[in-house]
Write a protein that holds these residues in place. Structure first.
Motif, mmCIF file in Angstrom:
data_model
loop_
_atom_site.group_PDB
_atom_site.id
_atom_site.type_symbol
_atom_site.label_atom_id
_atom_site.label_comp_id
_atom_site.label_asym_id
_atom_site.label_seq_id
_atom_site.Cartn_x
_atom_site.Cartn_y
_atom_site.Cartn_z
ATOM 1 N N GLY A 27 -2.517 -11.265 50.796
ATOM 2 C CA GLY A 27 -1.840 -12.126 51.637
ATOM 3 C C GLY A 27 -0.773 -11.786 52.343
ATOM 4 O O GLY A 27 -0.745 -11.940 53.586
ATOM 5 N N ALA A 46 0.385 -22.254 54.785
ATOM 6 C CA ALA A 46 -0.732 -22.671 55.837
ATOM 7 C C ALA A 46 -1.717 -21.404 55.304
ATOM 8 O O ALA A 46 -3.020 -21.479 55.416
ATOM 9 N N LEU A 47 -1.138 -20.151 54.904
ATOM 10 C CA LEU A 47 -2.077 -19.015 54.899
ATOM 11 C C LEU A 47 -2.909 -19.297 53.646
ATOM 12 O O LEU A 47 -4.104 -18.875 53.748
ATOM 13 N N TYR A 48 -2.438 -19.551 52.537
ATOM 14 C CA TYR A 48 -3.206 -19.912 51.294
ATOM 15 C C TYR A 48 -3.994 -21.145 51.414
ATOM 16 O O TYR A 48 -5.423 -21.204 50.668
ATOM 17 N N GLY A 49 -3.732 -21.948 52.241
ATOM 18 C CA GLY A 49 -4.690 -23.125 52.591
ATOM 19 C C GLY A 49 -5.999 -22.793 53.346
ATOM 20 O O GLY A 49 -7.002 -23.092 52.703
ATOM 21 N N ILE A 51 -6.956 -19.549 53.535
ATOM 22 C CA ILE A 51 -7.616 -18.914 52.253
ATOM 23 C C ILE A 51 -8.631 -19.491 51.295
ATOM 24 O O ILE A 51 -9.886 -19.125 51.167
ATOM 25 N N THR A 52 -7.966 -20.687 50.777
ATOM 26 C CA THR A 52 -8.859 -21.416 49.942
ATOM 27 C C THR A 52 -9.954 -21.993 50.562
ATOM 28 O O THR A 52 -11.111 -22.009 50.091
ATOM 29 N N ARG A 53 -10.048 -22.635 51.743
ATOM 30 C CA ARG A 53 -11.264 -22.921 52.420
ATOM 31 C C ARG A 53 -12.188 -22.008 52.728
ATOM 32 O O ARG A 53 -13.501 -22.364 52.600
ATOM 33 N N ALA A 55 -12.713 -19.089 51.265
ATOM 34 C CA ALA A 55 -13.035 -18.679 49.899
ATOM 35 C C ALA A 55 -14.097 -19.996 49.589
ATOM 36 O O ALA A 55 -15.488 -19.339 48.955
ATOM 37 N N GLU A 56 -14.042 -20.842 49.665
ATOM 38 C CA GLU A 56 -15.022 -22.069 49.266
ATOM 39 C C GLU A 56 -16.183 -22.060 49.851
ATOM 40 O O GLU A 56 -16.987 -22.365 49.410
ATOM 41 N N PRO A 62 -12.514 -12.360 47.172
ATOM 42 C CA PRO A 62 -11.620 -11.301 46.773
ATOM 43 C C PRO A 62 -12.254 -10.153 46.304
ATOM 44 O O PRO A 62 -13.489 -9.888 46.108
ATOM 45 N N ARG A 71 -3.885 -9.603 45.134
ATOM 46 C CA ARG A 71 -5.394 -9.701 45.228
ATOM 47 C C ARG A 71 -5.883 -9.528 46.588
ATOM 48 O O ARG A 71 -5.468 -10.461 47.602
ATOM 49 N N TYR A 73 -8.518 -9.518 49.951
ATOM 50 C CA TYR A 73 -9.829 -10.135 50.301
ATOM 51 C C TYR A 73 -10.397 -9.760 51.251
ATOM 52 O O TYR A 73 -9.984 -8.791 52.174
#
Lengths: 106, 131
Positions: A27, A46-49, A51-53, A55-56, A62, A71, A73
């Motif tokens: 991150g 914003a960054l982890y939002g 990353i979540t999308r 990855a989904e 990861p 971790r 990515y």
């Protein structure tokens, strides 16, 4: 919106894919890299939002690390394809815009 | 500002998956001297967006779950039965049958089996639909 969820040049998912295109990053390294090449400082939310999308959707994943707090990515093959398609779209628009402004040397 | 306290804005499932990574990123930003209020706004905004997104997904999933299929089936069945009964009670044929008089005031013929065709065919259609 395209199926990959990429909309505009400063869209966080697009910036993350561009950053991961040359290798895995965690991150903090992602945020620093994006700030360097795009001049955009993504906040942690914003960054982890984004990353979540990503990855989904299976566009990033990861990449093996024992450290849960750092971790990394990496971009997946579908992520590379989505990024290539988005950049090709942007190049087409950029070329058209530059040509209409008379700024395109070609 | 403690990064862990900000994580409470996120749903529990999200925290279990990404919480330690986000806390580390917040701490890194704080160590670099980023304004705390900006970090706080970013994390709170991200947490609220994530909660809203999960609530939306949960609502969509519950509407398409087997339990809701059963409920929709019951609602449709109840609607069909009500429509069937209402149509039967308000039709001229059944009204005349109840009063014993025809539309012109004249005495109607006694009911014959073939006169019940619309009701019978509707019943068959309803049974076929439900089977």
């Amino acid at each position: 919106m395209s199926p990959s969820g990429l909309r505009r040049p400063n869209d966080p998912p697009l910036l993350i894919l561009v950053s991961l295109a040359d290798g895995p990053k965690h991150g903090h390294a992602l945020a620093k890299d994006i700030e360097d090449f795009a001049g955009v400082r993504l906040g942690p939310g914003a960054l982890y939002g984004a990353i979540t999308r990503l990855a989904e959707r299976g566009l990033i994943e990861p990449f093996g690390s024992d450290d849960d707090r750092r971790r990394p990515y990496r971009i997946t093959p579908p992520g590379s394809a989505a990024l290539a398609a988005a950049l090709a779209d942007m190049r087409r628009v950029t070329r058209a815009g530059l040509a209409r402004l008379g700024l395109d040397p070609a | 500002m403690k990064p862990a306290s900000l994580l409470r804005w996120y749903p529990r499932a999200w925290r279990e998956r990404y919480g330690s990574e986000l806390a580390a990123l917040i701490q890194d930003d704080l160590d670099e001297g980023r304004p705390a209020w900006r970090l706080r706004l970013s994390v709170i905004g991200g947490g609220l967006r994530e909660r809203f997104r999960q609530a939306r997904h949960a609502a969509a999933a519950s509407l398409t779950s087997p339990a809701w299929h059963n409920r929709w089936g019951t609602i449709v069945l109840a609607g069909l039965i009500c429509g069937f009964l209402a149509g039967d009670l308000t039709s001229p044929l059944s009204a005349g049958r109840r009063s014993g008089a025809g539309p012109g005031g004249r005495r109607e013929q006694p009911w014959r089996p073939e006169a019940g065709w619309p009701v019978w065919s509707s019943s068959r259609a309803l049974i076929r639909l439900l089977s």
